[in-house]
Design a protein around this motif. Structure first.
Motif, PDB file in Angstrom:
ATOM      1  N   TYR A 221      31.882  54.988  40.681  1.00 58.43           N
ATOM      2  CA  TYR A 221      33.241  54.224  40.896  1.00 58.43           C
ATOM      3  C   TYR A 221      34.714  54.816  41.154  1.00 58.43           C
ATOM      4  O   TYR A 221      35.314  54.365  42.508  1.00 58.43           O
ATOM      5  CB  TYR A 221      33.072  53.121  39.442  1.00 58.43           C
ATOM      6  N   GLY A 222      34.801  55.816  40.720  1.00 55.43           N
ATOM      7  CA  GLY A 222      35.461  57.159  41.021  1.00 55.43           C
ATOM      8  C   GLY A 222      35.506  56.838  42.919  1.00 55.43           C
ATOM      9  O   GLY A 222      37.410  56.921  42.708  1.00 55.43           O
ATOM     10  N   SER A 224      34.400  55.409  45.373  1.00 53.28           N
ATOM     11  CA  SER A 224      34.363  54.243  45.774  1.00 53.28           C
ATOM     12  C   SER A 224      36.184  53.425  45.918  1.00 53.28           C
ATOM     13  O   SER A 224      36.463  53.553  47.418  1.00 53.28           O
ATOM     14  CB  SER A 224      33.606  53.060  45.013  1.00 53.28           C
ATOM     15  N   LYS A 225      36.927  55.275  45.274  1.00 53.33           N
ATOM     16  CA  LYS A 225      38.458  54.397  45.235  1.00 53.33           C
ATOM     17  C   LYS A 225      38.319  55.295  46.968  1.00 53.33           C
ATOM     18  O   LYS A 225      40.312  55.088  47.177  1.00 53.33           O
ATOM     19  CB  LYS A 225      38.811  54.621  44.316  1.00 53.33           C
ATOM     20  N   LYS A 226      38.298  56.476  47.215  1.00 57.79           N
ATOM     21  CA  LYS A 226      38.565  57.006  48.190  1.00 57.79           C
ATOM     22  C   LYS A 226      37.982  56.651  49.475  1.00 57.79           C
ATOM     23  O   LYS A 226      38.474  57.595  50.728  1.00 57.79           O
ATOM     24  CB  LYS A 226      38.271  58.668  47.712  1.00 57.79           C
ATOM     25  N   ASN A 228      36.284  54.144  52.182  1.00 62.18           N
ATOM     26  CA  ASN A 228      37.458  52.377  53.044  1.00 62.18           C
ATOM     27  C   ASN A 228      36.112  51.794  53.532  1.00 62.18           C
ATOM     28  O   ASN A 228      36.314  50.508  53.749  1.00 62.18           O
ATOM     29  CB  ASN A 228      37.900  53.310  54.831  1.00 62.18           C
ATOM     30  N   LYS A 233      32.884  49.773  47.518  1.00 62.88           N
ATOM     31  CA  LYS A 233      33.615  49.702  46.552  1.00 62.88           C
ATOM     32  C   LYS A 233      33.198  48.169  45.650  1.00 62.88           C
ATOM     33  O   LYS A 233      33.664  48.412  44.730  1.00 62.88           O
ATOM     34  CB  LYS A 233      35.113  49.096  47.331  1.00 62.88           C
ATOM     35  N   ALA A 237      32.351  48.888  41.527  1.00 59.67           N
ATOM     36  CA  ALA A 237      33.102  47.687  41.095  1.00 59.67           C
ATOM     37  C   ALA A 237      31.878  46.819  39.670  1.00 59.67           C
ATOM     38  O   ALA A 237      32.059  46.396  39.190  1.00 59.67           O
ATOM     39  CB  ALA A 237      33.577  46.761  41.879  1.00 59.67           C
ATOM     40  N   TYR A 256      37.367  44.582  36.580  1.00 57.48           N
ATOM     41  CA  TYR A 256      36.392  44.613  37.181  1.00 57.48           C
ATOM     42  C   TYR A 256      35.867  43.695  38.340  1.00 57.48           C
ATOM     43  O   TYR A 256      35.390  43.805  39.627  1.00 57.48           O
ATOM     44  CB  TYR A 256      34.866  45.721  36.569  1.00 57.48           C
ATOM     45  N   GLU A 259      38.481  42.883  40.419  1.00 55.63           N
ATOM     46  CA  GLU A 259      38.316  44.080  41.862  1.00 55.63           C
ATOM     47  C   GLU A 259      37.205  43.842  42.670  1.00 55.63           C
ATOM     48  O   GLU A 259      37.726  43.777  43.878  1.00 55.63           O
ATOM     49  CB  GLU A 259      38.331  45.084  41.107  1.00 55.63           C
ATOM     50  N   TRP A 263      37.832  42.639  47.544  1.00 52.04           N
ATOM     51  CA  TRP A 263      37.076  43.055  48.636  1.00 52.04           C
ATOM     52  C   TRP A 263      36.020  42.262  49.474  1.00 52.04           C
ATOM     53  O   TRP A 263      35.505  42.890  50.194  1.00 52.04           O
ATOM     54  CB  TRP A 263      35.736  44.408  48.029  1.00 52.04           C
TER      55      TRP A 263
END
Length: 576
Positions: A221-222, A224-226, A228, A233, A237, A256, A259, A263
């Motif tokens: 999950y962490g 996936s923030k970085k 595209n 993502k 989530a 979650y 979030e 997407w």
């Protein structure tokens, strides 16, 4: 439903398999080498066309020209390339039997034969014939120069681990997945690491090793923030939401899931709004149940106190105290009944307004869709593609309008029941407006409307980000709806002082009368249906905006004249 079944039930909804496998599309090394071959053998025209369409992902044309080449050429080296082109193209078209047949025709002298084994392994992995897939992957496991074949050894390790994971051979799956993890962490490829972490997490989760699985879900999950990749993502989530639900923490799960919803494709997944509402309803029910339990305890305590007072009063002055008590109870009950009646009347009025909005707007949207679909069916028979395109665009607009109404109704209801979560933080105003512009780009282009974001990049507001986006989306949606073609919409900002900032949304649309402005600015009022309600609407979105602006300690004003455009003036506190 136990936690594992529940978890993978959700994963199966959004992904084709329970676990992730690495499967690249076009190999860059193969791409370069086949281009060189096409330049070397210029007389082989069909091969040149086949490799060109293969690199362009045009699978049908690749199949046509590769077949033409194979039917006339005796060049075994180029024939191997064409058989691979055909096998890969059949694989992309999900024709796995034909793909397998073509790839089996390739000579073992083919320079990319390890890549052939990799592709065959991926085919059997998709067919869920995991033992056969492992055999092909292990053929290339010891190949020392995987990078010269255009793929990494970590991909092979991960695919083998994925196969063992499907076969519930957890020790072997763990061995290969950790081999892949070591190589991917060394490369630092976040996108591929997400898949590795997800598979390791699923490996432990299947064995009820939650303490080992959850850290890897959190790592994926962490990361996936970085990246595209919206699918990664969404998947990350969703997994976090499932974990929190299994823990019974519906509030975090809801965050979650929200979030996850951000997407998704809003048009093709409209029905997911109801799914989100269902989970929010679960959370609300859990909260209400807690409140009911507290009220039950309080009621028992009050009953005990009242009985003690009653018996004490009888002992002193039975008649007098009894009379006073009965009179007080009567007055109290009368006031309670009156309050309940007023509250019930207010709720009934609100309910009637909501039913009116839903029945009118949704009925109109559904009726418009029915009419448009009837025309669409008739037009399909005539093959009038221009009219078909217009009807599809019209259907999309109608669906978007219905979605916006449902979204506003959901947030409005949450506001009324005080269940909407607000978290104020420092927000970069220019970036938020850029994101809103990107979301509405198709609608702006459809009406050839010029959008200008003249907000300074140095302005930061102290507000709740989600509610600010809802306000901007509603106001921009209205500005587009009420603007004519080739119009202009401008977002600007004025820093009033060190504490507050004005955000101005100005359009060149049809404007509105003073009476309409007064009605829209009335507190808590929904517009009644009028003769021109199809243009003006119900005002629900604007009422939602007003309440959210107020929640963020802001103010709202409207300046407009008929046929002269409209200016919406919002004031928000700045970040100190």
């Amino acid at each position: 439903m136990d936690k594992i079944n529940f978890s993978f039930f959700l994963l199966l909804i959004f992904f084709p398999t329970c676990f992730f496998s690495q499967n690249q599309t076009i190999n860059s090394v193969l791409n370069l080498e086949s281009k060189k071959k096409a330049l070397t053998f210029k007389e082989e025209i069909h091969f040149s066309k086949a490799q060109y369409y293969f690199h362009a992902n045009n699978w049908d044309s690749t199949l046509v020209y590769s077949m033409k080449h194979l039917s006339i050429s005796r060049n075994k080296e180029l024939n191997d390339y064409c058989h691979y082109f055909r096998g890969f193209s059949f694989k992309k078209k999900k024709l796995f039997k034909e793909a397998n047949s073509e790839l089996r025709l390739i000579s073992k002298k083919f320079v990319f034969y390890p890549l052939v084994n990799k592709t065959l392994g991926e085919i059997f992995l998709e067919l869920k014939e995991f033992k056969k897939a492992i055999d092909f992957f292990k053929e290339i496991e010891k190949y020392p120069l995987a990078n010269k074949q255009g793929f990494k050894k970590s991909i092979v390790y991960q695919n083998i681990g994925t196969c063992y994971l499907h076969l519930n051979e957890f020790e072997k799956a763990e061995e290969y997945l950790f081999k892949s993890k070591v190589l991917e962490e060394k490369d630092g490829n976040d996108s591929e690491l997400i898949n590795v972490y997800m598979n390791i997490a699923n490996l432990y989760y299947l064995q009820y090793k939650d303490n080992l699985a959850i850290p890897y879900f959190e790592k994926s999950y962490g990361l996936s923030k970085k990246v595209n990749d919206f699918n990664k993502k969404r998947g990350a989530a969703m997994n976090m939401a499932v974990i929190e639900e299994n823990r019974g923490n519906f509030k975090k799960a809801l965050v979650y899931r929200k979030e996850f919803e951000q997407w998704k494709d809003s048009l093709n997944n409209q029905n997911k709004v109801w799914e989100l509402a269902d989970y929010e309803k679960k959370f609300a029910v859990a909260q209400k149940q807690k409140q009911i339990k507290v009220l039950e305890v309080e009621n028992k305590l009050k009953d005990t106190q009242r009985n003690a007072l009653f018996f004490s009063a009888i002992g002193l002055l039975l008649i007098l105290t009894g009379g006073v008590y009965l009179y007080a109870q009567k007055v109290k009950n009368g006031k309670t009944i009156l309050r309940q009646k007023n509250k019930l009347d207010e709720l009934n009025t609100t309910k009637d307004q909501l039913f009116s909005i839903v029945s009118h707007d949704l009925r109109s949207s559904v009726n418009a869709l029915k009419t448009s679909n009837s025309k669409l069916s008739a037009t399909l028979e005539t093959k009038n593609y221009d009219e078909l395109n217009q009807l599809i665009i019209q259907n999309s607009g109608i669906a978007n309008g219905a979605y916006s109404l449902l979204d506003n109704l959901l947030h409005w209801a949450l506001l009324q029941t005080k269940q909407l979560y607000f978290h104020k933080e420092s927000v970069h105003l220019h970036s938020v407006i850029q994101q809103i512009e990107y979301n509405y780009k198709p609608l702006l282009l459809d009406k050839a409307i010029t959008f200008e974001n003249s907000v300074s990049k140095n302005i930061f507001l102290f507000v709740d980000l989600d509610s600010l986006k809802i306000v901007f989306r509603n106001l921009l949606d209205n500005a587009i709806k009420f603007s004519k073609e080739n119009g202009q919409i401008t977002f600007s900002a004025n820093e009033i002082d060190s504490d507050f900032c004005q955000v101005i949304i100005q359009d060149t649309g049809i404007g509105m009368s003073i009476n309409t402005i007064d009605e829209l600015l009335q507190e808590g009022e929904l517009l009644a249906k009028k003769s021109n309600s199809e243009i003006i609407g119900t005002g629900l979105g604007l009422q939602l905006c007003k309440q959210m602006i107020k929640k963020n300690s802001g103010t709202f004003e409207i300046e407009s004249e008929l046929n002269q455009g409209t200016k919406m003036i919002l004031t928000f506190p700045k970040t100190k």
